[in-house]
Design a protein around this motif. Structure first.
Motif, PDB file in Angstrom:
ATOM      1  N   TYR A   1      -8.148 -16.816 -64.844  1.00  0.00           N
ATOM      2  CA  TYR A   1      -6.806 -16.820 -65.417  1.00  0.00           C
ATOM      3  C   TYR A   1      -6.711 -17.696 -66.667  1.00  0.00           C
ATOM      4  CZ  TYR A   1      -5.402 -14.514 -61.083  1.00  0.00           C
ATOM      5  OH  TYR A   1      -5.287 -13.635 -60.034  1.00  0.00           O
ATOM      6  N   SER A   2      -7.771 -18.429 -66.961  1.00  0.00           N
ATOM      7  CA  SER A   2      -7.786 -19.187 -68.217  1.00  0.00           C
ATOM      8  C   SER A   2      -8.172 -18.289 -69.396  1.00  0.00           C
ATOM      9  CB  SER A   2      -8.765 -20.367 -68.119  1.00  0.00           C
ATOM     10  OG  SER A   2     -10.105 -19.904 -68.069  1.00  0.00           O
ATOM     11  N   ILE A   3      -8.801 -17.116 -69.106  1.00  0.00           N
ATOM     12  CA  ILE A   3      -9.148 -16.200 -70.202  1.00  0.00           C
ATOM     13  C   ILE A   3      -8.491 -14.824 -70.037  1.00  0.00           C
ATOM     14  CG2 ILE A   3     -11.341 -17.384 -70.597  1.00  0.00           C
ATOM     15  CD1 ILE A   3     -12.739 -14.890 -69.437  1.00  0.00           C
ATOM     16  N   ASN A   4      -7.918 -14.557 -68.866  1.00  0.00           N
ATOM     17  CA  ASN A   4      -7.168 -13.318 -68.629  1.00  0.00           C
ATOM     18  C   ASN A   4      -5.695 -13.640 -68.455  1.00  0.00           C
ATOM     19  OD1 ASN A   4      -9.355 -11.608 -68.731  1.00  0.00           O
ATOM     20  ND2 ASN A   4      -9.272 -10.979 -66.597  1.00  0.00           N
ATOM     21  N   ASP A   5      -4.844 -12.898 -69.129  1.00  0.00           N
ATOM     22  CA  ASP A   5      -3.400 -13.077 -69.003  1.00  0.00           C
ATOM     23  C   ASP A   5      -2.941 -12.450 -67.679  1.00  0.00           C
ATOM     24  OD1 ASP A   5      -0.645 -13.061 -69.143  1.00  0.00           O
ATOM     25  OD2 ASP A   5      -0.542 -12.248 -71.177  1.00  0.00           O
ATOM     26  N   TYR A   6      -2.483 -13.295 -66.753  1.00  0.00           N
ATOM     27  CA  TYR A   6      -2.076 -12.817 -65.429  1.00  0.00           C
ATOM     28  C   TYR A   6      -1.019 -11.719 -65.520  1.00  0.00           C
ATOM     29  CZ  TYR A   6      -0.619 -12.866 -60.553  1.00  0.00           C
ATOM     30  OH  TYR A   6      -0.319 -12.498 -59.269  1.00  0.00           O
ATOM     31  N   ASN A   7      -0.177 -11.772 -66.544  1.00  0.00           N
ATOM     32  CA  ASN A   7       0.886 -10.776 -66.700  1.00  0.00           C
ATOM     33  C   ASN A   7       0.342  -9.385 -67.000  1.00  0.00           C
ATOM     34  OD1 ASN A   7       3.095 -12.595 -66.324  1.00  0.00           O
ATOM     35  ND2 ASN A   7       2.723 -13.394 -68.383  1.00  0.00           N
ATOM     36  N   LEU A   8      -0.959  -9.286 -67.305  1.00  0.00           N
ATOM     37  CA  LEU A   8      -1.579  -7.992 -67.587  1.00  0.00           C
ATOM     38  C   LEU A   8      -2.397  -7.467 -66.415  1.00  0.00           C
ATOM     39  CD1 LEU A   8      -2.772  -8.578 -71.270  1.00  0.00           C
ATOM     40  CD2 LEU A   8      -0.806  -7.229 -70.512  1.00  0.00           C
ATOM     41  N   ARG A   9      -2.298  -8.112 -65.257  1.00  0.00           N
ATOM     42  CA  ARG A   9      -3.054  -7.661 -64.074  1.00  0.00           C
ATOM     43  C   ARG A   9      -2.816  -6.192 -63.761  1.00  0.00           C
ATOM     44  NH1 ARG A   9      -5.630 -11.083 -59.772  1.00  0.00           N
ATOM     45  NH2 ARG A   9      -6.099  -9.034 -58.951  1.00  0.00           N
TER      46      ARG A   9
ATOM     47  N   LEU B   1     -12.312  -2.239 -75.514  1.00  0.00           N
ATOM     48  CA  LEU B   1     -11.149  -1.354 -75.511  1.00  0.00           C
ATOM     49  C   LEU B   1      -9.980  -1.932 -74.712  1.00  0.00           C
ATOM     50  CD1 LEU B   1     -12.746   2.197 -75.008  1.00  0.00           C
ATOM     51  CD2 LEU B   1     -11.674   1.295 -77.084  1.00  0.00           C
ATOM     52  N   MET B   2     -10.252  -2.973 -73.931  1.00  0.00           N
ATOM     53  CA  MET B   2      -9.198  -3.549 -73.101  1.00  0.00           C
ATOM     54  C   MET B   2      -8.208  -4.332 -73.950  1.00  0.00           C
ATOM     55  SD  MET B   2      -9.994  -2.347 -70.230  1.00  0.00           S
ATOM     56  CE  MET B   2      -8.929  -3.196 -69.059  1.00  0.00           C
ATOM     57  N   PRO B   3      -6.954  -4.459 -73.477  1.00  0.00           N
ATOM     58  CA  PRO B   3      -5.960  -5.242 -74.222  1.00  0.00           C
ATOM     59  C   PRO B   3      -6.458  -6.654 -74.520  1.00  0.00           C
ATOM     60  CG  PRO B   3      -4.928  -4.065 -72.403  1.00  0.00           C
ATOM     61  CD  PRO B   3      -6.401  -3.877 -72.242  1.00  0.00           C
ATOM     62  N   THR B   4      -5.943  -7.248 -75.551  1.00  0.00           N
ATOM     63  CA  THR B   4      -6.401  -8.556 -76.030  1.00  0.00           C
ATOM     64  C   THR B   4      -6.399  -9.614 -74.929  1.00  0.00           C
ATOM     65  OG1 THR B   4      -5.518  -8.036 -78.221  1.00  0.00           O
ATOM     66  CG2 THR B   4      -6.021 -10.347 -77.766  1.00  0.00           C
ATOM     67  N   GLY B   5      -5.429  -9.571 -74.039  1.00  0.00           N
ATOM     68  CA  GLY B   5      -5.320 -10.597 -73.003  1.00  0.00           C
ATOM     69  C   GLY B   5      -6.204 -10.384 -71.794  1.00  0.00           C
ATOM     70  N   ILE B   6      -7.031  -9.339 -71.801  1.00  0.00           N
ATOM     71  CA  ILE B   6      -7.943  -9.097 -70.677  1.00  0.00           C
ATOM     72  C   ILE B   6      -9.372  -9.220 -71.193  1.00  0.00           C
ATOM     73  CG2 ILE B   6      -8.687  -7.504 -68.872  1.00  0.00           C
ATOM     74  CD1 ILE B   6      -5.968  -6.226 -68.933  1.00  0.00           C
ATOM     75  N   ASN B   7     -10.020 -10.317 -70.851  1.00  0.00           N
ATOM     76  CA  ASN B   7     -11.351 -10.621 -71.379  1.00  0.00           C
ATOM     77  C   ASN B   7     -12.428 -10.699 -70.303  1.00  0.00           C
ATOM     78  OD1 ASN B   7     -10.533 -11.064 -74.237  1.00  0.00           O
ATOM     79  ND2 ASN B   7      -9.281 -12.646 -73.288  1.00  0.00           N
ATOM     80  N   TYR B   8     -12.031 -10.565 -69.057  1.00  0.00           N
ATOM     81  CA  TYR B   8     -12.968 -10.611 -67.928  1.00  0.00           C
ATOM     82  C   TYR B   8     -12.701  -9.393 -67.058  1.00  0.00           C
ATOM     83  CZ  TYR B   8     -15.228 -12.405 -63.634  1.00  0.00           C
ATOM     84  OH  TYR B   8     -16.017 -12.577 -62.520  1.00  0.00           O
ATOM     85  N   ILE B   9     -13.730  -8.564 -66.833  1.00  0.00           N
ATOM     86  CA  ILE B   9     -13.572  -7.368 -66.003  1.00  0.00           C
ATOM     87  C   ILE B   9     -14.809  -7.190 -65.132  1.00  0.00           C
ATOM     88  CG2 ILE B   9     -13.475  -4.839 -65.997  1.00  0.00           C
ATOM     89  CD1 ILE B   9     -10.856  -5.860 -66.749  1.00  0.00           C
TER      90      ILE B   9
ATOM     91  N   ALA C   1     -11.898  -0.635 -62.586  1.00  0.00           N
ATOM     92  CA  ALA C   1     -12.009  -1.916 -63.287  1.00  0.00           C
ATOM     93  C   ALA C   1     -11.270  -2.973 -62.476  1.00  0.00           C
ATOM     94  CB  ALA C   1     -11.419  -1.808 -64.690  1.00  0.00           C
ATOM     95  N   ASN C   2     -11.911  -4.118 -62.258  1.00  0.00           N
ATOM     96  CA  ASN C   2     -11.338  -5.179 -61.425  1.00  0.00           C
ATOM     97  C   ASN C   2     -10.987  -6.393 -62.280  1.00  0.00           C
ATOM     98  OD1 ASN C   2     -11.935  -4.146 -58.460  1.00  0.00           O
ATOM     99  ND2 ASN C   2     -13.720  -3.671 -59.708  1.00  0.00           N
ATOM    100  N   PHE C   3      -9.719  -6.776 -62.236  1.00  0.00           N
ATOM    101  CA  PHE C   3      -9.192  -7.847 -63.086  1.00  0.00           C
ATOM    102  C   PHE C   3      -9.829  -9.206 -62.775  1.00  0.00           C
ATOM    103  CE2 PHE C   3      -5.988 -11.030 -64.307  1.00  0.00           C
ATOM    104  CZ  PHE C   3      -5.626 -10.601 -65.567  1.00  0.00           C
ATOM    105  N   SER C   4     -10.162  -9.443 -61.515  1.00  0.00           N
ATOM    106  CA  SER C   4     -10.734 -10.736 -61.122  1.00  0.00           C
ATOM    107  C   SER C   4     -11.953 -10.519 -60.230  1.00  0.00           C
ATOM    108  CB  SER C   4      -9.692 -11.612 -60.425  1.00  0.00           C
ATOM    109  OG  SER C   4      -9.097 -10.917 -59.347  1.00  0.00           O
ATOM    110  N   GLY C   5     -12.873  -9.679 -60.709  1.00  0.00           N
ATOM    111  CA  GLY C   5     -14.048  -9.290 -59.940  1.00  0.00           C
ATOM    112  C   GLY C   5     -14.830 -10.463 -59.377  1.00  0.00           C
TER     113      GLY C   5
END
Length: 305
Positions: free
Chosen positions: A42-50, A245-253, A269-273
């Protein structure tokens, strides 16, 4: 296990499959545990984009060309005509409750020799706990990976981290089913085995979450370690493309890919794999994880927040 949750952020299942009951405090502090992993992600992925990943149909709409199969979303009885049109093309398909993880509620279905409307109503009844249902064309996997266990879709989990205009790949693994299970998951009787990120060669034995270790697949008897995953460079190239291709706030998949006759396709695709490489390498990777994610000093007192 309660103590280990509060002291180290370790979930109950991790307490067992990572062997925390037999490790020292020094050893435990080297592991990426459930809560530490989420705090770092959650420090590199925006939780609001889960929702982009948690909603399977939203993921499909974003990456449709890379799914290589038809997918529809069912929300209620009014979607029968949509389902009926889908089943004219696909007699066999996969049913998934939308927005669920861990392969919960995933199963194979067919309308062969069945009444279409009765089948549709049965699917709605079975998934009444979900606000929507995903119906997917059945993936036909390539023989090169189907050979391990044809009854399940044997996928590659490949984790990408996008940082500083680069995409890093973290310790991929193959997820293999066993004993006629439909879902290839270590949670559900299958196992994981580590894959070298550069060569695509399986480099470990298979590890299950109940302590099983397999040198050979228990059913097909194929040796795991040393097996070459085909078209590996194509998969690496695809994963980097999709990460960008993922939105800017999603950097970990945590990507799940399946090899088909048409090439690699996205399963999901898993937001917090998860970090299952700690299971089959039998050691912790927290310091490396922090370095790759660019968060060098995670707070050991995560629970105070």
């Amino acid at each position: 296990s309660i103590y280990n949750y509060w002291a180290f952020g370790c979930s109950v299942d991790e307490y067992f499959y990572l062997g925390f009951y037999k490790k020292t405090t020094k050893e435990k502090n080297k592991y990426i545990t459930h809560k530490k992993r989420l705090n770092l992600i959650y420090s590199i992925n925006d939780y609001n984009l889960r929702h982009v990943c948690d909603d399977k149909y939203e993921t499909y709409e974003l990456l449709k060309p890379y799914f290589l199969r038809d997918v529809i979303k069912i929300t209620g009885i009014d979607d029968f005509s949509l389902f009926k049109d889908f089943t004219k093309k696909h007699k066999d398909f996969v049913v998934k409750p939308n927005k669920f993880c861990g392969a919960v509620g995933v199963y194979f279905e067919t309308i062969e020799n069945k009444d279409v409307e009765a089948c549709f109503k049965n699917i709605l009844e079975k998934n009444s706990y979900a606000d929507s249902i995903i119906i997917e064309e059945l993936i036909v996997q390539d023989d090169a990976l189907a050979c391990f266990h044809p009854n399940s879709i044997n996928a590659i989990r490949l984790t990408t981290v996008r940082r500083n205009n680069s995409v890093y790949i973290l310790h991929p693994w193959i997820k293999v089913g066993a004993n006629n299970t439909f879902v290839a998951s270590a949670i559900m009787g299958g196992f994981d085995a580590g894959v070298d990120e550069k060569t695509g060669i399986i480099v470990t034995d298979g590890y299950g979450e109940l302590g099983e270790i397999y040198k050979l697949h228990p059913n097909s008897k194929i040796k795991l370690k040393g097996y070459q995953i085909p078209k590996w460079k194509d998969l690496v190239k695809l994963s980097i493309k999709l990460a960008n291709l993922m939105p800017t706030g999603i950097n970990y998949i945590g990507w799940d890919f399946v090899l088909t006759s048409k090439g690699w396709c996205v399963m999901e695709a898993n937001f917090s794999g998860d970090c299952m490489w700690q299971l089959y390498f039998e050691k912790g990777f927290l310091s490396e994880y922090e370095e790759v994610l660019g968060v060098p000093h995670s707070d050991k007192f995560w629970w105070a927040k």
